[in-house]
Scaffold this motif. Structure first.
Motif, PDB file in Angstrom:
ATOM      1  N   HIS A 398      43.276  48.070  46.823  1.00 36.97           N
ATOM      2  CA  HIS A 398      43.186  47.176  45.662  1.00 36.97           C
ATOM      3  C   HIS A 398      44.292  46.111  45.693  1.00 36.97           C
ATOM      4  CE1 HIS A 398      40.104  49.737  43.884  1.00 36.97           C
ATOM      5  NE2 HIS A 398      40.880  50.799  44.132  1.00 36.97           N
ATOM      6  N   SER A 399      44.136  45.166  44.763  1.00 32.51           N
ATOM      7  CA  SER A 399      45.103  44.058  44.694  1.00 32.51           C
ATOM      8  C   SER A 399      46.285  44.375  43.790  1.00 32.51           C
ATOM      9  CB  SER A 399      44.406  42.791  44.201  1.00 32.51           C
ATOM     10  OG  SER A 399      43.903  42.978  42.872  1.00 32.51           O
ATOM     11  N   HIS A 400      46.116  45.294  42.827  1.00 26.47           N
ATOM     12  CA  HIS A 400      47.191  45.626  41.883  1.00 26.47           C
ATOM     13  C   HIS A 400      47.269  47.141  41.711  1.00 26.47           C
ATOM     14  CE1 HIS A 400      46.530  41.396  40.935  1.00 26.47           C
ATOM     15  NE2 HIS A 400      47.728  41.374  40.369  1.00 26.47           N
ATOM     16  N   TYR A 401      48.536  47.593  41.458  1.00 28.10           N
ATOM     17  CA  TYR A 401      48.765  49.034  41.289  1.00 28.10           C
ATOM     18  C   TYR A 401      49.790  49.239  40.174  1.00 28.10           C
ATOM     19  CZ  TYR A 401      46.556  49.284  45.874  1.00 28.10           C
ATOM     20  OH  TYR A 401      45.679  49.149  46.915  1.00 28.10           O
ATOM     21  N   GLY A 461      44.906  51.992  41.040  1.00 30.05           N
ATOM     22  CA  GLY A 461      44.715  50.700  41.671  1.00 30.05           C
ATOM     23  C   GLY A 461      43.481  50.016  41.132  1.00 30.05           C
ATOM     24  N   PHE A 462      43.586  48.686  40.937  1.00 26.19           N
ATOM     25  CA  PHE A 462      42.433  47.918  40.448  1.00 26.19           C
ATOM     26  C   PHE A 462      42.511  46.518  41.041  1.00 26.19           C
ATOM     27  CE2 PHE A 462      44.521  45.118  37.376  1.00 26.19           C
ATOM     28  CZ  PHE A 462      45.738  45.750  37.182  1.00 26.19           C
ATOM     29  N   ASP A 463      41.393  45.832  40.974  1.00 27.99           N
ATOM     30  CA  ASP A 463      41.327  44.479  41.502  1.00 27.99           C
ATOM     31  C   ASP A 463      41.314  43.486  40.356  1.00 27.99           C
ATOM     32  OD1 ASP A 463      39.103  45.801  43.915  1.00 27.99           O
ATOM     33  OD2 ASP A 463      41.174  45.181  44.267  1.00 27.99           O
ATOM     34  N   ASP A 465      41.501  39.063  39.853  1.00 29.83           N
ATOM     35  CA  ASP A 465      41.662  37.726  40.429  1.00 29.83           C
ATOM     36  C   ASP A 465      42.602  36.870  39.603  1.00 29.83           C
ATOM     37  OD1 ASP A 465      39.863  38.420  42.399  1.00 29.83           O
ATOM     38  OD2 ASP A 465      38.121  37.736  41.231  1.00 29.83           O
ATOM     39  N   GLU A 467      45.960  36.309  37.539  1.00 23.99           N
ATOM     40  CA  GLU A 467      47.323  36.867  37.488  1.00 23.99           C
ATOM     41  C   GLU A 467      47.967  36.675  36.115  1.00 23.99           C
ATOM     42  OE1 GLU A 467      47.280  38.469  41.201  1.00 23.99           O
ATOM     43  OE2 GLU A 467      48.919  38.575  39.755  1.00 23.99           O
ATOM     44  N   THR A 504      51.709  44.177  42.901  1.00 23.35           N
ATOM     45  CA  THR A 504      50.715  43.836  43.926  1.00 23.35           C
ATOM     46  C   THR A 504      50.873  44.650  45.202  1.00 23.35           C
ATOM     47  OG1 THR A 504      52.154  42.074  44.742  1.00 23.35           O
ATOM     48  CG2 THR A 504      50.497  41.476  43.087  1.00 23.35           C
TER      49      THR A 504
END
Length: 769
Positions: A398-401, A461-463, A465, A467, A504
């Motif tokens: 994923h992009s964020h944690y 974790g999730f995605d 787009d 910020e 991230t």
């Protein structure tokens, strides 16, 4: 079945390693000791030879001075005037007088008196014609014409090199002829005193230096001619002899006749003669034969004992490996991997255990939890590679944690509307989050069982787009509510949830974990079944309480002064005041950070920048008592730095002052007051510190520096005394002369007359008068 030690390559390696560990230093040490013994013996012999050769030179110089004095006495002796010597009656007395003069020197073989322009020469044995004399003494290289010319024209004392002389046609003797014109130091001498000196009289003095060593001795005049020599049968070429003369005074090592020699050379300041001894260097090696034998004996004994000890140590070192092999063999007895080692036992044990542990790590469920726990603590797993992570099935796509820290109470009563559920056992919630997916929010999570009881951490974790912080916050709120709903539907226990900030990179999870734990502390402190977001704690209203400014100022000042006791007491007072107040956790941490900020700011002002690296350790505390200990450690470090810096600056300042004094001691305005004013330091403190460092007080130091400079100029220059005294910073010349005489025992003029150039002596005496 025990392992065969005698076939073990590993045991052999251990044995050879231990032997090498002691044998290599032992060989080097033995060589150094032996070489040092040789060099020390050689150095002692050479320095002894220098001293003895110098003594021999002094003796010979004294003998030459005696010959000069004899010549002077002959010149002024009333019985040895040309008239009395030629008188038929008084000539006998003159002959007796010469006999007495001859007896006064131990190195003279014969003494002759010659009046220039005559054909007669006088000795202690009587008067004889020059032709008769040359018939009795036949010089091989001193021709008759040169002989008569030298007797009549020599102006300065002259020593002829030794040569074989036939005496009375029967006896050959190596003699040196020493011609001294009389009257000495007169421009027109009326006669010549000739001494015949046996070569052995001089070389014998030098040969006594060699004692039982073999070697050669030489005496050179100031032109490089060999006056006397004793080669002891060693062939030496003219070039080698010239090389000996060219050597400077001291100890040298040169090759003579294709053999290394130790050469000692000294030069007389009285007559310019050079005295040389040359000994074959191999004699020094022969002299330490007993030392060599003793060293070899000790070396052999140490080698034997060391080898035995090495074998025992190797077997002792190998013993636990052998036991470990037996254990591993028992564990793998039914497997094909239990085979004899291909290289050595350690490689076999390593390979076998690696395969065994690898299978265990894959099979045991705690391996995954351990990996994730390391990730929460350190931001990365120190003990596992990416390969192991892949084997454990852990991925971070994923992009964020962010991290959720959950705490619950299994014994707590449920809310009223859930009372009927209390009759059934409450299931554990840990198995629910081993590896879950939250598809409605495009998220996934790994559960981590924490060491603390009834606590769980979720790595989510999730995605995203976008910020934007508000968007990320709303996504976290939705995910957390989904997690809470899943827990409530399976285990109705009261929950407190702390939520960290989203990052991230998985390597920042340890930061999110700390934040989640902080938020959880806030929730638990308020005894609420609630959810706390770390980034929302700052919005909580806090009471009107803060660390008193006077305490912070006192702490700041105590650190600046390096007073650890005061700083520790101030910290204790501040922490004690926090314990008496009921303050929310967020505010409590801020207040504590205020203390830290005060200390860190002071550390930065003092140049202790490395303490910033300790910030993560300082900010991670579970109680005020732990915080106090950490602040005390930081305070001790700052105070210790202040102390060391204070000592360093003090020494640096004193070094600068001493350097300034050394450069400006000739300034007559230099004083304790001017130095103190220039360097902004108390005069009394400077005086005390100066004496403590230098060992003498300020005025004595300045006086000695000026005295040394005056003495140097008295010796090396011919400047007037008054100018010298003024140049070194004294305006009162008579007072300086009195102090100089009191310390040195003589006036400056007398000192210059004794040690300096004679041209300035009279000037100095006139100035003192």
């Amino acid at each position: 079945m025990k392992w065969n030690h005698f076939k073990s390559k590993l045991l052999l390696k251990y044995t050879l390693s231990y032997i090498s560990i002691f044998l290599i230093p032992l060989v080097i040490l033995t060589f150094i000791i032996y070489q040092n013994a040789t060099d020390t013996l050689r150095s002692e012999i050479e320095h002894t030879n220098v001293n003895q050769l110098t003594q021999a030179m002094t003796v010979i110089d004294e003998r030459m001075k005696e010959l000069h004095e004899i010549a002077s006495r002959i010149a002024y002796d009333g019985q040895l005037t040309p008239y009395l010597v030629h008188h038929p009656y008084y000539s006998r007395d003159a002959i007796s007088t010469l006999e007495k003069y001859k007896a006064t020197s131990s190195i003279i073989n014969e003494l002759f008196l010659y009046f220039r322009g005559e054909d007669l020469i006088y000795s202690a044995k009587g008067l004889e014609d020059l032709s008769v004399f040359l018939g009795r003494y036949k010089f091989h290289s001193w021709k008759k014409e040169d002989f008569i010319n030298d007797l009549n024209n020599v102006r300065f004392p002259t020593m002829r090199p030794s040569e074989l002389v036939d005496r009375n046609g029967q006896l050959q003797q190596s003699l040196m002829a020493y011609l001294v014109p009389i009257t000495p130091n007169k421009p027109y001498p009326h006669g010549t005193v000739m001494y015949l000196i046996p070569e052995s009289s001089l070389t014998g003095l030098i040969d006594s230096i060699l004692t039982d060593y073999q070697g050669m001795t030489y005496i050179f005049d100031d032109n490089g001619h060999v006056l006397a020599a004793n080669r002891h049968g060693e062939p030496v070429t003219p070039d080698e002899v010239n090389a000996l003369y060219q050597l400077t005074s001291g100890i040298h090592s040169i090759t003579l006749n294709q053999e290394q020699h130790s050469v000692v050379s000294v030069k007389s300041e009285d007559n310019g003669w050079t005295y040389v001894t040359a000994m074959p260097s191999k004699q020094f090696q022969e002299r330490i034969l007993h030392i060599r034998t003793f060293i070899l004996l000790v070396f052999s004994v140490v080698v034997v004992m060391g080898t035995l000890i090495a074998i025992l140590l190797a077997r002792r070192q190998y013993h636990p490996i052998s036991d470990l092999m037996e254990i591993v063999k028992l564990k793998t007895l039914t497997e094909r991997s239990s085979e004899p080692p291909a290289s050595n036992e350690l490689d076999w044990i390593k390979k076998t255990l690696h395969n065994y542990i690898k299978r265990i790590d894959i099979q045991e469920p705690y391996a995954r939890n351990q990996y994730l726990l390391m990730l929460l603590k350190y931001g990365h797993s120190r003990d596992y590679t990416a390969e192991v992570q892949s084997m454990l099935g852990i991925r971070f796509p994923h992009s964020h944690y962010f991290v959720i820290h959950i705490s619950w109470d299994q014994t707590a009563k449920a809310e009223p509307h859930d009372a009927e559920l209390q009759e059934e056992p409450v299931p554990s919630i840990v198995p629910l989050f081993t590896d879950i997916s939250i598809p409605e929010h495009a998220a996934s999570a790994y559960g981590v069982e924490l060491p603390q009881p009834e606590q769980l951490a979720l790595i989510i974790g999730f995605d995203a787009d976008n910020e934007d912080p508000s968007v990320l916050y709303e996504r976290r709120v939705q995910i957390v509510e989904a997690v809470r709903s899943r827990i409530r539907s399976n285990s109705p226990v009261p929950l407190a949830i702390g939520v960290g900030t989203a990052y991230t990179s998985p390597e920042q999870l340890h930061q999110s974990y700390i934040e989640a734990s902080s938020a959880l502390d806030f929730c638990m402190l308020n005894n609420q079944e609630s959810t706390g977001f770390f980034d929302k704690l700052s919005e909580v209203q806090d009471p009107a309480f803060w660390i008193p400014k006077d305490l912070l100022l006192k702490l700041n000042q105590s650190l600046k002064q390096g007073s650890y006791k005061v700083a520790a007491q101030t910290i204790h007072t501040a922490i004690a005041s926090l314990k008496t107040e009921k303050i929310p956790v967020a505010l409590l941490r801020c207040i504590c950070f205020d203390i830290m900020n005060t200390m860190l700011k002071m550390a930065s002002e003092l140049g202790i920048h490395h303490v910033v690296k300790q910030l993560p350790q300082l900010t991670s505390f579970d109680s005020l008592e732990e915080l106090e200990k950490k602040l005390n450690v930081l305070a001790a470090e700052i105070c210790d730095h202040v102390e060391r810096k204070s000592v360093y600056e003090e020494n640096t300042l004193l070094n600068k002052i001493i350097a300034y004094i050394d450069e400006n001691f000739t300034d007559y305005t230099l004083s304790l007051g001017t130095i103190s004013a220039k360097f902004s330091i108390s005069a009394s403190y400077f005086s005390r510190s100066f004496k403590e460092k230098v060992g003498t007080n300020f005025s004595q130091y300045i006086w000695q520096k000026r005295m040394d400079e005056v003495i140097r100029q008295l010796i090396q220059t011919s400047d007037p005394l008054k100018d010298i005294i003024t140049r070194v910073g004294y305006l009162d010349t008579p007072n300086f002369i009195r102090k100089f005489k009191k310390e040195m025992g003589c006036t400056p003029g007398q000192y210059r007359k004794q040690y300096g150039n004679s041209g300035a002596a009279e000037l100095a005496d006139d100035e003192e008068d």
